[in-house]
Design an enzyme around this catalytic site. Sequence first.
Site, mmCIF file in Angstrom:
data_model
loop_
_atom_site.group_PDB
_atom_site.id
_atom_site.type_symbol
_atom_site.label_atom_id
_atom_site.label_comp_id
_atom_site.label_asym_id
_atom_site.label_seq_id
_atom_site.Cartn_x
_atom_site.Cartn_y
_atom_site.Cartn_z
ATOM 1 N N THR A 135 9.610 62.018 34.294
ATOM 2 C CA THR A 135 10.920 62.602 33.993
ATOM 3 C C THR A 135 11.878 61.460 33.693
ATOM 4 O O THR A 135 11.903 60.947 32.586
ATOM 5 C CB THR A 135 11.439 63.494 35.148
ATOM 6 O OG1 THR A 135 11.312 62.787 36.382
ATOM 7 C CG2 THR A 135 10.660 64.791 35.225
ATOM 8 N N LYS B 277 4.554 60.002 39.742
ATOM 9 C CA LYS B 277 5.822 59.964 39.013
ATOM 10 C C LYS B 277 6.942 60.144 40.021
ATOM 11 O O LYS B 277 6.780 60.740 41.088
ATOM 12 C CB LYS B 277 5.899 61.042 37.930
ATOM 13 C CG LYS B 277 5.885 62.492 38.395
ATOM 14 C CD LYS B 277 7.154 63.085 38.937
ATOM 15 C CE LYS B 277 8.343 62.857 38.038
ATOM 16 N NZ LYS B 277 9.590 63.474 38.678
ATOM 17 N N THR C 296 10.913 63.607 45.235
ATOM 18 C CA THR C 296 10.731 64.294 43.965
ATOM 19 C C THR C 296 9.708 63.517 43.208
ATOM 20 O O THR C 296 9.972 62.782 42.301
ATOM 21 C CB THR C 296 11.995 64.469 43.143
ATOM 22 O OG1 THR C 296 11.741 65.473 42.180
ATOM 23 C CG2 THR C 296 12.431 63.310 42.398
ATOM 24 N N GLU D 182 15.820 55.052 40.021
ATOM 25 C CA GLU D 182 16.851 55.220 39.001
ATOM 26 C C GLU D 182 17.921 54.138 39.138
ATOM 27 O O GLU D 182 18.595 54.025 40.161
ATOM 28 C CB GLU D 182 17.472 56.613 39.120
ATOM 29 C CG GLU D 182 16.517 57.703 38.674
ATOM 30 C CD GLU D 182 17.022 59.097 38.957
ATOM 31 O OE1 GLU D 182 16.471 60.039 38.352
ATOM 32 O OE2 GLU D 182 17.928 59.269 39.787
ATOM 33 N N ASN E 275 22.220 60.079 36.798
ATOM 34 C CA ASN E 275 22.295 61.372 37.453
ATOM 35 C C ASN E 275 23.497 62.189 36.980
ATOM 36 O O ASN E 275 23.471 63.429 37.037
ATOM 37 C CB ASN E 275 22.309 61.188 38.966
ATOM 38 C CG ASN E 275 20.919 60.876 39.474
ATOM 39 O OD1 ASN E 275 20.085 61.751 39.598
ATOM 40 N ND2 ASN E 275 20.660 59.604 39.737
ATOM 41 N N SER F 231 22.102 66.742 30.539
ATOM 42 C CA SER F 231 22.601 66.777 29.155
ATOM 43 C C SER F 231 21.513 66.437 28.155
ATOM 44 O O SER F 231 20.446 65.979 28.509
ATOM 45 C CB SER F 231 23.757 65.792 29.004
ATOM 46 O OG SER F 231 23.334 64.484 29.297
#
Length: 406
Positions: free
Chosen positions: A153, A179, A190, A277, A401, A406
Amino acid sequence: MAVGDVTMPHMHVVHGVKIGSAEAYVRYPNRRDLVIFEFAEGTNVAGVFTQNAFCAAPVHVCKAHLAQTNSRYLVINTGNANAGTGKTGMANAQKTCEKLAELVGVSPAEILPFSTGVIGEQLPMERLLSGLQPALNTLNAEAWVDAATGIMTTDTTPKGASEQFELDGITYTMTGISKGAGMIRPNMATMLSFVATDAPISRALVQQLLSTTVEQSFNRITVDGDTSTNDSCIFAATGQAGGTEITSADDTRYAVVLDVLTQIMKRLAQLIVRDGEGATKFITITVEGGADTQECCDIAYSIAHSPLVKTAIFASDPNWGRILAAIGYAGVKNLDVEKIQVWLDDVQICKDGGAAEDYTEEAGARVMAQTELTIRVDLGRGQAKDTVYTCDLSYDYVKINADYRS
């Protein structure tokens, strides 16, 4: 940009495993987003799943199917988590299994569905179901890298690990992918992870091996302290490389398999943190001298989850008072702060609860500037020890995040 060595290794073929993938346009165009694993008949499969009470529809279905029988197929989509989707989401997870079962000629209970991505949106079922046959058409034994790419992702790089080992003169393989980059914290995250070996292991021991190794790998990582709705980890033993089945933990071969699986799981888990991230630094937090493992973990996670600690490390600012504060509010009872020692790598910053006499700001800044560093805490109250892996908190984490949907 991932931190440190995240190179995809040579992914050894696991006898009895085939993988296919397709572009189903679940959310984004022109990328693999649907992956299917096919296991040889007789494969023993185990799973561990999120402890989030709002767990996703596919998690419910996976648990129910694993309780009924062994699994022959896994089907994974990215781009949509199918979580917070109510009865419709449950029906869609079941429908995915039913359609794949129809295509391959097995029972729907022999299929495990997995989803990852945006929460609260229904799956685009027409596109997803239309992608099943194209994915099946590509089934082959060497598609591990394609699979690792197809389940991403916000990951910036595919994640894999692969080892070969010998038992009684037979060479076996263990290969896995994972992942995850955000909404990561212990009790799974996650994240999705799929590991397989062609060694012969009983179903009960497959579950035991998985539960044991997850505790010291995926349950010892955190990026942002958020436990996901979808995290799942699967371990499969096909037995297709031959040999007699391992049915007892007393079997000398069990210890070898446990060691290899531990290596694989820790590597996959740490790759998630390295690709956190917006991460710019990989941080190991070791707490020793505890009365028990729980209080070591409580303090390690308190440090790892502190936004003030994580932002200080991002800025290479040796503001070590933030570490002491996180230790102090971890909730460990009767903590004698005058016994506490803290190091940044080889630099002692805190001695007996106060500033170490020979500590200098320059030495602390030198360690903080490294892309990989260790925070070590000695509580001085026992023999217990544990380690947690995390990353810093950067501007890019907020940007990623804020723009995720979007």
